[in-house]
Each structure stands twice: as C-alpha cells, then as structure tokens.
Design a protein around this motif. Structure first.
Motif, PDB file in Angstrom:
ATOM      1  N   ASN A 283       0.814  -1.223   0.000  1.00  0.00           N
ATOM      2  CA  ASN A 283       0.000   0.000   0.000  1.00  0.00           C
ATOM      3  C   ASN A 283       0.846   1.271   0.000  1.00  0.00           C
ATOM      4  OD1 ASN A 283      -2.211  -1.695   0.114  1.00  0.00           O
ATOM      5  ND2 ASN A 283      -2.595  -1.380   2.295  1.00  0.00           N
ATOM      6  N   THR A 284       2.039   1.207  -0.565  1.00  0.00           N
ATOM      7  CA  THR A 284       2.858   2.413  -0.735  1.00  0.00           C
ATOM      8  C   THR A 284       3.219   2.533  -2.211  1.00  0.00           C
ATOM      9  OG1 THR A 284       4.956   1.247  -0.362  1.00  0.00           O
ATOM     10  CG2 THR A 284       3.858   2.177   1.570  1.00  0.00           C
ATOM     11  N   PRO A 285       3.453   3.733  -2.712  1.00  0.00           N
ATOM     12  CA  PRO A 285       3.787   3.899  -4.138  1.00  0.00           C
ATOM     13  C   PRO A 285       5.045   3.115  -4.508  1.00  0.00           C
ATOM     14  CG  PRO A 285       3.261   6.011  -3.132  1.00  0.00           C
ATOM     15  CD  PRO A 285       3.342   5.025  -2.015  1.00  0.00           C
ATOM     16  N   GLY A 286       4.879   2.154  -5.411  1.00  0.00           N
ATOM     17  CA  GLY A 286       6.016   1.367  -5.860  1.00  0.00           C
ATOM     18  C   GLY A 286       6.623   0.495  -4.780  1.00  0.00           C
ATOM     19  N   GLY A 287       5.894   0.254  -3.701  1.00  0.00           N
ATOM     20  CA  GLY A 287       6.428  -0.555  -2.612  1.00  0.00           C
ATOM     21  C   GLY A 287       7.554   0.118  -1.857  1.00  0.00           C
ATOM     22  N   GLN A 288       7.602   1.466  -1.911  1.00  0.00           N
ATOM     23  CA  GLN A 288       8.665   2.200  -1.227  1.00  0.00           C
ATOM     24  C   GLN A 288       8.459   2.174   0.285  1.00  0.00           C
ATOM     25  OE1 GLN A 288      11.469   3.676  -2.672  1.00  0.00           O
ATOM     26  NE2 GLN A 288      10.704   2.397  -4.353  1.00  0.00           N
ATOM     27  N   PRO A 289       9.554   2.152   1.058  1.00  0.00           N
ATOM     28  CA  PRO A 289       9.427   2.113   2.520  1.00  0.00           C
ATOM     29  C   PRO A 289       8.944   3.442   3.086  1.00  0.00           C
ATOM     30  CG  PRO A 289      11.739   2.296   1.888  1.00  0.00           C
ATOM     31  CD  PRO A 289      10.970   2.080   0.621  1.00  0.00           C
ATOM     32  N   VAL A 290       8.342   3.365   4.254  1.00  0.00           N
ATOM     33  CA  VAL A 290       7.920   4.551   4.992  1.00  0.00           C
ATOM     34  C   VAL A 290       9.020   4.915   5.974  1.00  0.00           C
ATOM     35  CG1 VAL A 290       6.260   5.462   6.654  1.00  0.00           C
ATOM     36  CG2 VAL A 290       5.467   4.033   4.752  1.00  0.00           C
ATOM     37  N   ASP A 291       9.460   6.161   5.915  1.00  0.00           N
ATOM     38  CA  ASP A 291      10.495   6.653   6.820  1.00  0.00           C
ATOM     39  C   ASP A 291       9.829   7.547   7.863  1.00  0.00           C
ATOM     40  OD1 ASP A 291      12.707   7.575   8.100  1.00  0.00           O
ATOM     41  OD2 ASP A 291      13.539   8.675   6.390  1.00  0.00           O
ATOM     42  N   LEU A 292       9.886   7.122   9.128  1.00  0.00           N
ATOM     43  CA  LEU A 292       9.251   7.914  10.178  1.00  0.00           C
ATOM     44  C   LEU A 292       9.833   9.320  10.271  1.00  0.00           C
ATOM     45  CD1 LEU A 292       8.652   5.511  13.223  1.00  0.00           C
ATOM     46  CD2 LEU A 292       6.952   6.616  11.768  1.00  0.00           C
ATOM     47  N   ALA A 293      11.138   9.447   9.977  1.00  0.00           N
ATOM     48  CA  ALA A 293      11.760  10.772  10.038  1.00  0.00           C
ATOM     49  C   ALA A 293      11.126  11.718   9.040  1.00  0.00           C
ATOM     50  CB  ALA A 293      13.264  10.652   9.788  1.00  0.00           C
ATOM     51  N   ALA A 294      10.662  11.174   7.902  1.00  0.00           N
ATOM     52  CA  ALA A 294      10.027  12.007   6.885  1.00  0.00           C
ATOM     53  C   ALA A 294       8.622  12.443   7.291  1.00  0.00           C
ATOM     54  CB  ALA A 294       9.964  11.253   5.559  1.00  0.00           C
ATOM     55  N   LEU A 295       8.085  11.835   8.359  1.00  0.00           N
ATOM     56  CA  LEU A 295       6.734  12.178   8.828  1.00  0.00           C
ATOM     57  C   LEU A 295       6.757  13.120  10.030  1.00  0.00           C
ATOM     58  CD1 LEU A 295       4.983   8.679   8.569  1.00  0.00           C
ATOM     59  CD2 LEU A 295       4.876  10.571   6.944  1.00  0.00           C
ATOM     60  N   ARG A 296       7.944  13.660  10.339  1.00  0.00           N
ATOM     61  CA  ARG A 296       8.017  14.623  11.443  1.00  0.00           C
ATOM     62  C   ARG A 296       7.097  15.806  11.157  1.00  0.00           C
ATOM     63  NH1 ARG A 296      12.892  13.542  14.233  1.00  0.00           N
ATOM     64  NH2 ARG A 296      12.801  11.276  14.516  1.00  0.00           N
ATOM     65  N   GLY A 297       6.438  16.267  12.195  1.00  0.00           N
ATOM     66  CA  GLY A 297       5.438  17.314  12.020  1.00  0.00           C
ATOM     67  C   GLY A 297       4.033  16.758  11.976  1.00  0.00           C
ATOM     68  N   LYS A 298       3.911  15.433  11.836  1.00  0.00           N
ATOM     69  CA  LYS A 298       2.611  14.771  11.835  1.00  0.00           C
ATOM     70  C   LYS A 298       2.536  13.801  13.007  1.00  0.00           C
ATOM     71  CE  LYS A 298       1.790  15.135   6.868  1.00  0.00           C
ATOM     72  NZ  LYS A 298       1.310  14.434   5.665  1.00  0.00           N
ATOM     73  N   VAL A 299       1.319  13.463  13.386  1.00  0.00           N
ATOM     74  CA  VAL A 299       1.091  12.436  14.404  1.00  0.00           C
ATOM     75  C   VAL A 299       0.959  11.103  13.678  1.00  0.00           C
ATOM     76  CG1 VAL A 299      -0.470  11.596  16.202  1.00  0.00           C
ATOM     77  CG2 VAL A 299      -0.013  14.053  15.967  1.00  0.00           C
ATOM     78  N   VAL A 300       1.671  10.091  14.149  1.00  0.00           N
ATOM     79  CA  VAL A 300       1.687   8.789  13.477  1.00  0.00           C
ATOM     80  C   VAL A 300       1.179   7.715  14.429  1.00  0.00           C
ATOM     81  CG1 VAL A 300       3.098   7.101  12.245  1.00  0.00           C
ATOM     82  CG2 VAL A 300       3.683   9.539  12.112  1.00  0.00           C
ATOM     83  N   LEU A 301       0.202   6.957  13.973  1.00  0.00           N
ATOM     84  CA  LEU A 301      -0.286   5.795  14.712  1.00  0.00           C
ATOM     85  C   LEU A 301       0.330   4.554  14.075  1.00  0.00           C
ATOM     86  CD1 LEU A 301      -3.838   5.054  16.011  1.00  0.00           C
ATOM     87  CD2 LEU A 301      -2.625   3.303  14.715  1.00  0.00           C
ATOM     88  N   VAL A 302       0.994   3.731  14.875  1.00  0.00           N
ATOM     89  CA  VAL A 302       1.617   2.491  14.405  1.00  0.00           C
ATOM     90  C   VAL A 302       0.864   1.317  15.023  1.00  0.00           C
ATOM     91  CG1 VAL A 302       3.738   1.131  14.290  1.00  0.00           C
ATOM     92  CG2 VAL A 302       3.853   3.640  14.199  1.00  0.00           C
ATOM     93  N   ASP A 303       0.336   0.458  14.163  1.00  0.00           N
ATOM     94  CA  ASP A 303      -0.482  -0.665  14.628  1.00  0.00           C
ATOM     95  C   ASP A 303       0.211  -1.982  14.299  1.00  0.00           C
ATOM     96  OD1 ASP A 303      -2.611  -2.323  15.434  1.00  0.00           O
ATOM     97  OD2 ASP A 303      -3.443  -2.332  13.392  1.00  0.00           O
TER      98      ASP A 303
END
Length: 417
Positions: A283-303
């Motif tokens: 469920n990511t574009p091209g199967g690219q990894p999600v980098d938590l550092a790139a989400l700084r400034g947002k609230v992230v829920l990890v399940d």
C-alpha cells in the motif's frame, strides 16, 4: 522461575480455552469429542474426549513451536500445514458420514493391533488435524511462544511456558468435550441415535473446514468482543516477564505497563524506532518504505497486528475511523504485520486479508520480527501513537480504550498545530 512460567502458561492456556477464539472448533469438540463419546461400552466411551483434546493440543503446540522453522528449511509454502489440516478435516468429516470412506482411512493403520483409527481411537487423529487449524487469541503468553518458535529462540523457559499453556488450554477444551458427553449420556435420544450423532459430527467437521477455507469464521468472530482480553493481559503480573526485551529500555517499560492498563494521558516513552528489515511494503507507491523521520510534524499511529488474530480484527475498524476523521488534520497510520503462525507469512494472504479488512494505509510486512523486537511489542494488537517530534507518547495493547486513544490523538494533533 520455571515454576512461575509454568503457572503463567497454565493460567494463560485456561483463559485462551474459554475465549471467543475457540468458537470455530467448539461444535466439533462438543459433538465429535463429546456427544460421540457417549457409548454403551464404558471403556470406549471414556477415551474419545481425551484423545480429541490430546491430539489437538499436541499438534498445535508442535506446529506453533517448530512449524515455521521446519517450513523455512523446506521448499514448501508457509501455508502448507494449514491446508493439509483442512484437507484432513474434510476426509475425516466424510469418513464420519460414509462408513466406506472411514474404512478406507483406517486401512493404512491396519497394522496397529486392536486399534480402529476411524472410531473411538480416531479421535486422536481428528485432534491432530484440528490442531493445525486451531488459531487461538494472541495474548501475551501465546505471543511469547509463537515469536520464540518463529525466531528459533526456544530455550528451557519457552518449553516450560508451552507445556503450561498446552495443559491449560487442554483442560478448558476437555471441559467442553466432557460437557457434551454428559449431555449425550443423560438424554436418551442421543444414546439411541448414535448413527445420527456420527453424521452430525461429520457435518460439523466439514462445516469447520469450509468456514476456515472461506473465512466465514473470521466474519462471525469480528462481531464478538474478546471478553477474556483483560485477564489474558493481566496474567503476566503474576510472575517474571515471559518476554526478552531487545530494544530501548524506556520504550520496553512503557509497553510492559500497557499490558496492564493504558496510560490516562500522554507520556514520554522515548524516540520511536525505525522499521528495520521489512520483508515488503504494501500500500505504498512502488512498494517504497515509509520513513518515520520524513513524517516529522505529523502524528503517526503504528499498529502491530496479524490477519488471523481476532483481537486485531476488532481494533482495525476503529483505526480506520480515526484515519478518516483525522487524516486531514495530520494523522498518518502505519500498519506493521508481524505473523503469529506460519501461514500468516504469505504475502498474498496478507494482501488478501488487508483487502477484506479495509486496511488501505501502508503495511510493513515484518516476517523477520525485526520491527516487533525494535518496538518491544509483547502481544497482538499493540498501538503506538507518535507525536510530531518523533516521540512515542501513548501505547495500548489489546482491545478497548478506544475513546481514550482518540483523545490522545486529538491532543497530539492540537499540540502539533
């Protein structure tokens, strides 16, 4: 310590055997393990409930501990044990209905003196097949056993814990089997219609196989809350930890506390770890990894979840609701799928389950348990809420406390502006 681990495993097994996750196998236990054991011959009547439960507990324990490691060493699908179990259930169910098929199933065992595999003593074979498809709720004790087995870290403590858990869940299931037999013995209609009971038992076995094949059981279980979750999580307070912490000690302490009760407000549990050694991103574009550092400034829920976990399926609709309501305000969701059993390691099965359950946000397939270890997870499901600066501020293990979790999300979103 081994005595304490055995007691923890025993209590955890008893609770698991009384939880909603046994519902799919309960009709088979009551009919084939219980009512079918009501015989005029008391010696034959006494064996069957014990044999069915013994076979189930034995095969479930063995496959949970070493099934993943064995399959990883062989060029076989991780789901082969489950499909073999379903196939065996179909054959055994047909054998209960059609005596000719039963005799055919008995033929390979004709060399065993004075044993008829398809009748009373066939309960053990039925139990073995049930054990390959029995998927109990993922409490902290079972999680410790499953993860130790999947990662090959099987020590003396794991064996003691597994033995206690097997004994506990066996006692609970045996209680249902003996109850079914007691009812059959006291109702004359059951004693007069043994052939009808055999046919009903066969239909129940076939129904279980079909329900598991087409995920009917999952649909039914989603609407039944886990009334044993609080007990399951609380038993770790009875003795020493059954898990080995490998990540940040501060985060590990927060996770351990969440087993007992989620915090009433935001807390500081240290920086959120990365997602190491992810098998594949979905469920990511091209199967690219999600980098938590790139989400700084947002609230992230990890399940952290796994697709055949009843408790996980209960939590997912709430996460979907939070994502819909708060995504535009800055909430992101990352789903980490860490398998409990070997068949949950199949990428295609994870994708299919995500589609059925409506999981449309990024999924990290954590087949190597690297993210599980980095985040110090102890049970499925576990929710982490990370603030805009990358700090873990809230942890909830298991079901419930949904209003409280949403309040934390809203608080962190307001703090993030």
């Amino acid at each position: 310590m081994n005595v304490n681990l055995a007691l923890i495993g025993l209590v955890g097994g008893v609770i698991t055997g009384l939880s909603p996750c046994i519902l799919p196998v309960l009709p088979v236990i009551l009919l084939s393990g219980g009512a079918q054991g009501a015989r005029a011959d008391t010696s034959a009547r006494g064996r069957r409930p014990y044999l069915v439960v013994a076979g189930l507990v034995l095969s479930f324990s063995v496959f949970t501990l070493v099934g993943t490691l064995v399959l990883a060493a062989l060029p076989l699908s991780q789901a082969v044990i489950r499909w073999m179990g379903l196939g065996a259930l179909v054959l055994l169910g047909i054998g209960l209905i059609v005596p000719r098929v039963e005799r055919w199933l008995e033929a390979p065992f004709s060399w065993i003196p004075q044993r008829r595999v398809g009748t009373e003593d066939g309960g053990f074979l039925l139990g073995l097949a049930l054990g390959t498809v029995y998927v109990p709720c993922a409490g902290p004790v079972l999680a410790a056993i499953a993860v130790a087995g999947a990662t090959g870290r099987i020590g003396a403590g794991t064996l003691v814990l597994t033995g206690g858990f097997a004994l506990g869940t066996g006692l609970s299931l045996l209680l249902f089997a003996l109850a079914g037999r007691a009812v059959a013995e006291r109702v004359s209609a059951f004693r007069r219609r043994q052939r009808a009971i055999r046919i009903a038992s066969g239909v129940a076995v076939l129904g279980l196989a079909l329900a598991l094949t087409f995920n009917v059981a999952s649909v039914v279980q989603r609407v039944i809350p886990d009334y044993t979750a609080a007990l399951s999580h609380g038993i770790e307070r009875l003795g020493p930890p059954v898990h080995e912490s490998t990540g940040d000690p501060l985060l590990a302490a927060c996770v351990a506390d969440s087993l007992y009760q989620a915090p009433e407000d935001v807390q500081d549990c240290g920086p959120a770890p990365a997602f190491p050694q992810v098998t594949r991103w979905l469920n990511t574009p091209g199967g690219q990894p999600v980098d938590l550092a790139a989400l700084r400034g947002k609230v992230v829920l990890v399940d952290f979840w796994t697709f055949d976990c009843i408790n996980c399926r209960h939590v997912i609709p709430h996460i979907d609701s939070w994502y819909r309501d708060h995504h535009s305000q800055g909430l992101e969701v990352v789903s980490v799928h860490t398998p409990e059993y070997a068949f949950e390691r199949e990428i295609g099965s994870v994708q299919a389950a995500a589609g059925r359950l409506g999981v449309g946000y990024p999924i990290a397939v954590d087949n190597d348990y690297a993210s599980w270890s980095a985040w110090n997870v102890l049970a499925w499901p576990t929710i982490f809420v990370v603030d805009a600066s990358g700090t873990v501020r809230y942890i909830a293990t298991g079901e419930g406390r949904y209003d409280q979790t949403e309040r934390v999300i809203e608080t962190l979103l307001r703090q993030a502006g």
